[in-house]
Design an enzyme around this catalytic site. Structure first.
Site, PDB file in Angstrom:
ATOM      1  N   HIS A  43       0.840  -1.198   0.000  1.00  0.00           N
ATOM      2  CA  HIS A  43       0.000   0.000   0.000  1.00  0.00           C
ATOM      3  C   HIS A  43       0.874   1.247   0.000  1.00  0.00           C
ATOM      4  O   HIS A  43       2.075   1.188   0.236  1.00  0.00           O
ATOM      5  CB  HIS A  43      -0.966   0.017   1.190  1.00  0.00           C
ATOM      6  N   CYS A  48       5.999   6.380   4.359  1.00  0.00           N
ATOM      7  CA  CYS A  48       4.879   5.585   3.838  1.00  0.00           C
ATOM      8  C   CYS A  48       4.208   6.241   2.633  1.00  0.00           C
ATOM      9  O   CYS A  48       3.398   5.606   1.954  1.00  0.00           O
ATOM     10  CB  CYS A  48       3.843   5.351   4.933  1.00  0.00           C
ATOM     11  N   HIS A  70       4.934   0.261  -0.292  1.00  0.00           N
ATOM     12  CA  HIS A  70       5.695  -0.739   0.458  1.00  0.00           C
ATOM     13  C   HIS A  70       4.722  -1.829   0.896  1.00  0.00           C
ATOM     14  O   HIS A  70       3.503  -1.670   0.781  1.00  0.00           O
ATOM     15  CB  HIS A  70       6.380  -0.104   1.676  1.00  0.00           C
ATOM     16  N   ASP A 105      -5.040 -10.644  -0.840  1.00  0.00           N
ATOM     17  CA  ASP A 105      -3.697 -11.233  -0.808  1.00  0.00           C
ATOM     18  C   ASP A 105      -2.921 -10.937  -2.091  1.00  0.00           C
ATOM     19  O   ASP A 105      -3.438 -11.076  -3.200  1.00  0.00           O
ATOM     20  CB  ASP A 105      -3.815 -12.748  -0.607  1.00  0.00           C
ATOM     21  N   HIS A 106      -1.653 -10.523  -1.926  1.00  0.00           N
ATOM     22  CA  HIS A 106      -0.749 -10.216  -3.036  1.00  0.00           C
ATOM     23  C   HIS A 106      -1.334  -9.152  -3.973  1.00  0.00           C
ATOM     24  O   HIS A 106      -1.347  -9.314  -5.195  1.00  0.00           O
ATOM     25  CB  HIS A 106      -0.371 -11.489  -3.803  1.00  0.00           C
TER      26      HIS A 106
END
Length: 288
Positions: free
Chosen positions: A148, A167, A173, A213-214
Site C-alpha cells: 500500500h 509511507c 511498500h 492477498d498479493h
C-alpha cells in the site's frame, strides 16, 4: 483499586466430535475429519483472568494458590485425557473449544474471582468465555500479504510526506498482515459450537484473504482508490465486508484486529456499530 491478573496453564488432550444419535455419514457430513475414530488431540493453552481489589500484600490473589486451584480442578483432570469421557458435561455437549472454556469456568468459579477464560486450541484458534450462560467469543487468525501507499488524493506529495512520512513514497511498500476475526454467539446445547468453523473460514477467505492477498491495495481494491489504506481504514473496511456474511452464519461479528507489523496493530469493535457509511475518501484537513 481494581486489578485484573492472568494465570497461564497448559494441558494436552484429545477429543472427538461425534453424536451417537446420528449415523456415521451424518456425523461425517456435520463434523468432517473431526468425527474420525478415535479422535484427535491438541496442546491447549489456558489463560485464567481474575479480577479484584489489591490486598495488603499488593495482590489480587496469591498466585501460588491460584496455580494449585487450576491444577486440582482442571489441568490434572484433563491432561493426557480423552475429553469426551472425562467430565460428565461433555457427554451432553461436545468438548468443543467453546464448551471446554465454559465448563472450565464452571469448575473454577466457586474458587476464584473469574472475569475471563481464554482457551487456545492452537495459535490460530481460541475462545473467550465470560460466564454468560452459553455465549462465547471465538477468534480465528489468518493472514494476507499486500502493498500500500499512504497518501491522500487531496494533498500534494510534500503534504503527504509531512503526514505519512516514508509511507507516502510513490511506489509504496508491503506488509505481511495478520488478521484476527472474532465472532460471538450462543453454543448449541448438543454440538457445543457457536458457528460452523469451516463456513466461517470460507467467509473470511472469500471476502478478505483471496481479494486482498498479493495486491497493491490502492490500485487493486476499489475502496482504497479514494480512501487512504492505513491499518485502521483496512480493518474498518474488513469489518464492513464481514459483518453481513458473518451474521448469516448465526453469529455476530465482535472484533477485527489487524496486525500490520510487530510494532503496529489496530482493533475495531464491531458489535452495535454502524458500517453503512464507509465509503468515499477520508477528508484530510489542509496543512497550515
Amino acid at each position: 483499586m481494581k486489578c485484573i491478573v492472568n494465570r497461564r496453564a497448559k494441558f494436552s488432550a484429545s477429543h472427538r466430535y461425534w453424536l451417537p444419535e446420528l449415523s456415521e455419514q451424518e456425523n461425517q457430513k456435520r463434523f468432517g475429519p473431526n468425527s474420525r475414530f478415535p479422535g484427535h488431540g491438541h496442546n491447549y493453552v489456558l489463560y485464567v483472568s481474575l479480577i479484584g481489589e489489591l490486598d495488603q500484600y499488593g495482590m489480587v490473589q496469591n498466585l501460588s494458590n491460584v496455580k494449585k486451584v487450576i491444577k486440582n480442578e482442571v489441568t490434572s483432570q484433563l491432561d493426557y485425557g480423552y475429553l469426551n469421557d472425562i467430565w460428565e458435561e461433555f457427554k451432553q455437549t461436545l468438548p468443543t473449544t467453546e464448551n471446554i472454556a465454559r465448563v472450565i469456568w464452571q469448575r473454577l468459579a466457586p474458587h476464584l474471582p473469574l472475569t475471563d477464560i481464554q482457551l487456545y486450541e492452537h495459535p490460530q484458534l481460541w475462545v473467550n468465555y465470560q460466564g454468560k450462560d452459553m455465549e462465547a467469543t471465538l477468534t480465528i487468525q489468518t493472514h494476507f500479504s499486500a502493498a500500500h501507499r499512504l497518501a491522500s488524493n487531496q494533498l500534494s506529495y510534500e503534504e503527504n510526506l509531512e503526514i505519512y512520512g516514508k509511507c507516502a513514497r510513490p511506489n509504496g511498500h508491503g506488509h505481511n498482515y495478520h488478521l484476527e476475526v472474532s465472532v460471538t454467539g450462543e453454543m448449541d446445547s448438543r454440538t457445543g459450537m457457536i458457528v460452523d468453523l469451516v463456513a466461517l473460514q470460507n467467509v473470511i477467505d472469500e471476502y478478505v484473504v483471496e481479494p486482498f492477498d498479493h495486491t497493491f491495495l490502492n490500485k487493486d481494491i476499489a475502496h482504497f482508490a479514494d480512501t487512504v489504506p492505513t491499518a485502521e481504514n483496512i480493518a474498518f473496511y474488513i469489518a464492513t465486508l464481514l459483518k453481513e456474511p458473518v451474521s448469516k452464519l448465526g453469529v455476530e461479528l465482535d472484533k477485527i484486529k489487524l496486525i500490520e507489523s510487530p510494532n503496529n496493530s489496530c482493533e475495531i469493535f464491531c458489535r452495535h456499530q454502524n458500517f453503512n457509511n464507509v465509503q468515499g475518501e477520508n477528508k484530510v484537513p489542509a496543512l497550515v
